[in-house]
Design a protein around this motif. Sequence first.
Motif, PDB file in Angstrom:
ATOM      1  N   VAL A   1     -47.301 -50.926  44.821  1.00 36.34           N
ATOM      2  CA  VAL A   1     -46.114 -51.482  45.675  1.00 36.34           C
ATOM      3  C   VAL A   1     -44.873 -51.755  44.866  1.00 36.34           C
ATOM      4  O   VAL A   1     -44.074 -51.558  44.793  1.00 36.34           O
ATOM      5  CB  VAL A   1     -46.551 -52.346  46.855  1.00 36.34           C
ATOM      6  N   GLU A   2     -45.685 -52.656  43.800  1.00 36.57           N
ATOM      7  CA  GLU A   2     -44.610 -53.330  42.700  1.00 36.57           C
ATOM      8  C   GLU A   2     -43.979 -52.261  42.016  1.00 36.57           C
ATOM      9  O   GLU A   2     -42.810 -52.167  41.618  1.00 36.57           O
ATOM     10  CB  GLU A   2     -45.402 -54.159  41.744  1.00 36.57           C
ATOM     11  N   GLN A   3     -44.823 -51.216  41.748  1.00 36.75           N
ATOM     12  CA  GLN A   3     -44.273 -50.007  40.896  1.00 36.75           C
ATOM     13  C   GLN A   3     -43.206 -49.234  41.656  1.00 36.75           C
ATOM     14  O   GLN A   3     -42.168 -49.030  41.192  1.00 36.75           O
ATOM     15  CB  GLN A   3     -45.251 -49.124  40.305  1.00 36.75           C
TER      16      GLN A   3
ATOM     17  N   ARG B   1     -41.522 -50.201  44.024  1.00 35.20           N
ATOM     18  CA  ARG B   1     -40.143 -50.911  44.239  1.00 35.20           C
ATOM     19  C   ARG B   1     -39.278 -50.910  42.987  1.00 35.20           C
ATOM     20  O   ARG B   1     -38.244 -50.837  43.253  1.00 35.20           O
ATOM     21  CB  ARG B   1     -40.415 -52.331  44.781  1.00 35.20           C
ATOM     22  N   ARG B   2     -39.938 -50.845  41.872  1.00 31.57           N
ATOM     23  CA  ARG B   2     -39.163 -50.856  40.779  1.00 31.57           C
ATOM     24  C   ARG B   2     -38.466 -49.433  40.401  1.00 31.57           C
ATOM     25  O   ARG B   2     -37.503 -49.282  39.733  1.00 31.57           O
ATOM     26  CB  ARG B   2     -39.867 -51.242  39.538  1.00 31.57           C
TER      27      ARG B   2
ATOM     28  N   ARG C   1     -37.651 -47.226  42.711  1.00 28.48           N
ATOM     29  CA  ARG C   1     -36.721 -46.605  43.797  1.00 28.48           C
ATOM     30  C   ARG C   1     -35.423 -46.550  43.371  1.00 28.48           C
ATOM     31  O   ARG C   1     -34.874 -47.510  42.737  1.00 28.48           O
ATOM     32  CB  ARG C   1     -36.843 -47.184  45.142  1.00 28.48           C
TER      33      ARG C   1
ATOM     34  N   ASP D   1     -34.203 -43.683  46.729  1.00 32.74           N
ATOM     35  CA  ASP D   1     -33.973 -45.256  46.779  1.00 32.74           C
ATOM     36  C   ASP D   1     -34.912 -45.473  48.238  1.00 32.74           C
ATOM     37  O   ASP D   1     -34.431 -45.451  49.599  1.00 32.74           O
ATOM     38  CB  ASP D   1     -32.412 -45.548  47.138  1.00 32.74           C
TER      39      ASP D   1
ATOM     40  N   GLY E   1     -37.139 -47.409  51.256  1.00 34.76           N
ATOM     41  CA  GLY E   1     -37.321 -48.781  51.822  1.00 34.76           C
ATOM     42  C   GLY E   1     -38.761 -49.074  51.869  1.00 34.76           C
ATOM     43  O   GLY E   1     -39.793 -48.246  51.465  1.00 34.76           O
ATOM     44  N   ASP E   2     -39.025 -50.227  52.040  1.00 30.39           N
ATOM     45  CA  ASP E   2     -40.432 -50.907  52.013  1.00 30.39           C
ATOM     46  C   ASP E   2     -41.504 -50.320  52.868  1.00 30.39           C
ATOM     47  O   ASP E   2     -42.577 -49.815  52.582  1.00 30.39           O
ATOM     48  CB  ASP E   2     -40.498 -52.361  52.240  1.00 30.39           C
TER      49      ASP E   2
ATOM     50  N   ILE F   1     -42.464 -46.862  51.594  1.00 31.47           N
ATOM     51  CA  ILE F   1     -43.332 -46.997  50.403  1.00 31.47           C
ATOM     52  C   ILE F   1     -44.717 -47.142  51.050  1.00 31.47           C
ATOM     53  O   ILE F   1     -45.779 -46.744  50.338  1.00 31.47           O
ATOM     54  CB  ILE F   1     -42.898 -48.194  49.363  1.00 31.47           C
ATOM     55  N   GLU F   2     -44.852 -48.317  51.904  1.00 26.04           N
ATOM     56  CA  GLU F   2     -46.306 -48.545  52.390  1.00 26.04           C
ATOM     57  C   GLU F   2     -46.806 -47.426  53.225  1.00 26.04           C
ATOM     58  O   GLU F   2     -48.292 -47.214  53.072  1.00 26.04           O
ATOM     59  CB  GLU F   2     -45.840 -49.600  53.695  1.00 26.04           C
TER      60      GLU F   2
END
Length: 194
Positions: free
Chosen positions: A91-93, A95-96, A98, A131, A133-134, A137-138
């Motif tokens: 998730v961290e990767q 987010r960085r 996007r 880009d 959204g969360d 990604i989830e």
Amino acid sequence: MHTRTVILASTSRYRRELLERLRLPFDVHAPGVDETALPGEAPRELARRLALAKAQAVAARFPGAVVIGSDQVADLDGQALGKPGNHERAVEQLRRMRGQTLIFHTALAVVCLDAGFCQQDIAPVRVVFRDLGDAAIEHYLRTEQPYDCAGSAKSEGMGIGLLEAIESDDPTALVGLPLIRTCRMLRAAGVDLL
């Protein structure tokens, strides 16, 4: 027809599947190489060093074989992104990543100690991420679980939806083994598929 044994120095199922496409008999052996980056090591150099270290580690055990080593490191503005290993890091990767452009450095080394053969190359792949959204990604991570992929990007599956564009001269490089370069190096080592 080649006479030397071909060995893939890897534990990656993706590299194994890619090499199987060539319909070339080969063995697989784990290289047992520490993949920790050296202090200040650039992502491209990390990939290059690890690909060669993997090939050399297995070649030391099988000096008559033609050994293929490969490694991939995602490069986000000079910072190496490897395999996340778990959901939280993935998730961290992502987010960085996007909305960013990354270079995936896929390094390749082919070694045959008995023949004194050693070649290396890198297949850079420029990847533009959407880009996202969360929630997207989830959903991607829960469905695909790409925790063993550099930068959490499994482009050969659902991960293709993360991307705006891919630029490469070796189309399998993003998956983990640049087959055009692999074939070229195998030919130079005396192993011709055709």
